[in-house]
Design an enzyme around this catalytic site. Sequence first.
Site, PDB file in Angstrom:
ATOM      1  N   CYS A 195      61.079  13.531  52.864  1.00 30.40           N
ATOM      2  CA  CYS A 195      60.872  14.891  53.233  1.00 30.40           C
ATOM      3  C   CYS A 195      60.217  15.506  52.407  1.00 30.40           C
ATOM      4  O   CYS A 195      59.899  15.303  51.268  1.00 30.40           O
ATOM      5  CB  CYS A 195      62.512  15.518  53.303  1.00 30.40           C
ATOM      6  SG  CYS A 195      63.470  15.106  54.742  1.00 30.40           S
ATOM      7  N   ASP A 196      59.309  16.427  52.981  1.00 24.58           N
ATOM      8  CA  ASP A 196      58.231  17.667  52.393  1.00 24.58           C
ATOM      9  C   ASP A 196      57.819  17.116  51.080  1.00 24.58           C
ATOM     10  O   ASP A 196      56.810  16.328  51.224  1.00 24.58           O
ATOM     11  CB  ASP A 196      59.411  18.750  52.000  1.00 24.58           C
ATOM     12  CG  ASP A 196      60.115  19.474  53.255  1.00 24.58           C
ATOM     13  OD1 ASP A 196      59.059  19.495  54.539  1.00 24.58           O
ATOM     14  OD2 ASP A 196      61.265  19.531  53.467  1.00 24.58           O
ATOM     15  N   LYS A 197      58.195  17.411  49.941  1.00 26.38           N
ATOM     16  CA  LYS A 197      57.285  17.267  48.564  1.00 26.38           C
ATOM     17  C   LYS A 197      57.628  15.932  48.162  1.00 26.38           C
ATOM     18  O   LYS A 197      56.798  15.606  47.261  1.00 26.38           O
ATOM     19  CB  LYS A 197      57.663  18.423  47.744  1.00 26.38           C
ATOM     20  CG  LYS A 197      57.553  19.932  48.151  1.00 26.38           C
ATOM     21  CD  LYS A 197      56.034  20.103  48.750  1.00 26.38           C
ATOM     22  CE  LYS A 197      56.047  21.266  49.556  1.00 26.38           C
ATOM     23  NZ  LYS A 197      57.081  21.333  50.838  1.00 26.38           N
ATOM     24  N   CYS A 229      63.120  16.280  59.778  1.00 26.20           N
ATOM     25  CA  CYS A 229      63.110  16.940  60.783  1.00 26.20           C
ATOM     26  C   CYS A 229      62.096  16.623  61.955  1.00 26.20           C
ATOM     27  O   CYS A 229      60.963  16.284  61.606  1.00 26.20           O
ATOM     28  CB  CYS A 229      63.063  18.497  60.674  1.00 26.20           C
ATOM     29  SG  CYS A 229      64.203  19.158  59.232  1.00 26.20           S
ATOM     30  N   ASP A 283      63.277  21.905  52.057  1.00 24.73           N
ATOM     31  CA  ASP A 283      62.608  23.242  52.173  1.00 24.73           C
ATOM     32  C   ASP A 283      63.186  24.181  53.159  1.00 24.73           C
ATOM     33  O   ASP A 283      63.249  25.419  52.858  1.00 24.73           O
ATOM     34  CB  ASP A 283      61.223  22.666  52.612  1.00 24.73           C
ATOM     35  CG  ASP A 283      60.214  22.329  51.275  1.00 24.73           C
ATOM     36  OD1 ASP A 283      60.510  21.973  50.552  1.00 24.73           O
ATOM     37  OD2 ASP A 283      59.101  22.591  51.755  1.00 24.73           O
ATOM     38  N   SER A 312      55.520  26.471  56.520  1.00 31.54           N
ATOM     39  CA  SER A 312      56.306  25.181  56.956  1.00 31.54           C
ATOM     40  C   SER A 312      55.656  24.504  57.865  1.00 31.54           C
ATOM     41  O   SER A 312      54.837  25.171  58.584  1.00 31.54           O
ATOM     42  CB  SER A 312      57.748  25.519  57.357  1.00 31.54           C
ATOM     43  OG  SER A 312      58.373  24.548  58.130  1.00 31.54           O
TER      44      SER A 312
END
EC number: 4.2.1.9
Length: 559
Positions: free
Chosen positions: A119-121, A192, A78, A472
Amino acid sequence: MRSSIIKEGYQKAPHRSLLRATGLKDEDFGKPFIGVANSYIDIIPGHFFLQEYGRIIKEEIRAAGGIPFEFNTIGVDDGIAMGHDGMLYSLPSRELIADCIETVMNAHKLDAMICIPNCDKIVPGMLLGALRVNVPTVFVSGGPMKAGRLKDGTKVDLASAFEAVGKRARNQISDEELREIECAACPGGGSCSGMFTANSMNTLCEAMGVALPGNGTIPALTKEREELIRKAARRIVEIALDERYAFRNILNKEAIHNAFVVDMAMGGSTNTVLHMMAIAKEREADFDLRKINEIAKEVSHIAKISPALYTVHMEDINRAGGVNAVMNEINRRGGVLKTEALTVSGESMGERIAGAKILDTQIIHTLENPYSAVGGLKILYGNLAEQGAVLKTAAMDAKMRKFTGKAVCFDSQEEAIAGIVGGKVKEGDVVVIRYEGPKGGPGMQEMLSPTSLIMGMNLGDKVALITDGRFSGATRGACIGHVSPEAAEGGMIGLLQEGDLIRIDVEEGVLEVLLEEAEIQKRRASFSPKTKTVASKWLKRYQLLVSNAASGAILKTEL
């Protein structure tokens, strides 16, 4: 065994022949077949090392008596996709990942699965896929990145880099200072380092019992992380043929409740609301958005992590006792957690967290000394958000909890960025970014670039932002997202005009435009939502099938 359908009986000789070509021997056909769902990809810092973790997991599965079959999903970073049309593909990638998991696992009738997201999705995509497959499944992520440090010792992370762009735009820092932040913010592999979306979801995997303790906080690329990886691999072999651990038996309504409890206690990303609502829909669990506010009233915010507090990162939470310590502290207020919920470890959640202690009360606070007596997320309602909107109260200035300002309207993220940089936004304004919802985008872009510009320009405690898009996990400030209904489906956010007064009241849970009903109806009578020409065949299909944010932006199965 579920896999018996591809390996037993004379009719399956062709199937066994193909499996023998992969290296299987006679003795292997009596063992559980275990899918290793990896998400290795070179371009994502949290994923470039997962190929090695996959190798370790397969090694441990074989040693424990299982047969591993590794496959891969896609992944989108992202941060790299931020601020351009690449972000249109981020949320849709969640659905592709879920479909990949379902396709591979069901096509080959594998008995169990271990998922390696980070991560993310990728995390929610794998969770959705695992719910569809419903075999024993253990999640073990790659682990969080450590925070970076500048030459003077100041801790920095990806949010620092995004906000530094806003500072550079106002000439508050030099090119050399920007470069120092750029080079220090992401010091190595891992998701992150703050309580951004990836670490929020990996933490919630612990809270839901689908991962082992430490999953959300043990740093990537450490000996401790490798040991967790090995333990998870051994555990999936132990439960591979035990129907008690079918995924829907673990990830149920009680697990979803516990996820939101931890989300509130740790101030998770607003994206967790979107993903958890999608998970609740997939699980067919009756879980309304208003339930989130009910949980928030019962749960104190006891762990403040970047972007809410730049000096604290996931490595600090790990050192202070981890998710178990957070949950056990919250559990002192009886009746908040569903302690009877089963975990993949074999014990109940209550048994798992019993005895966990806070090792540093400066990092994880006690119930007697919370950052806030209520949770770190809030669902707002009103004539601007009849179906709800989401705000991360954990990362906003207290003076913005009651705010009324004039609307400055933009019909895309790109317009908003240009307007903010061009000085169109001033103290006392409410930035409105619309036509960025699941259908309107399509794809519901994250608004980190405009929110970071606002923070970098020292307007974070003077300007609010509302959008039918999303944020985010690195976003901070008075940023309200997931406004539903979205502009593209005729939502009130699409009817706003320059200068309209917008009222935000966190305590009352209100997001509204101060207009007479007659004026609203007059505007609605002449309103026709804007439509975007979408070239991508995949995004066209997504736009056609996606539901709104209040439903988790899941894809409909019927038109």
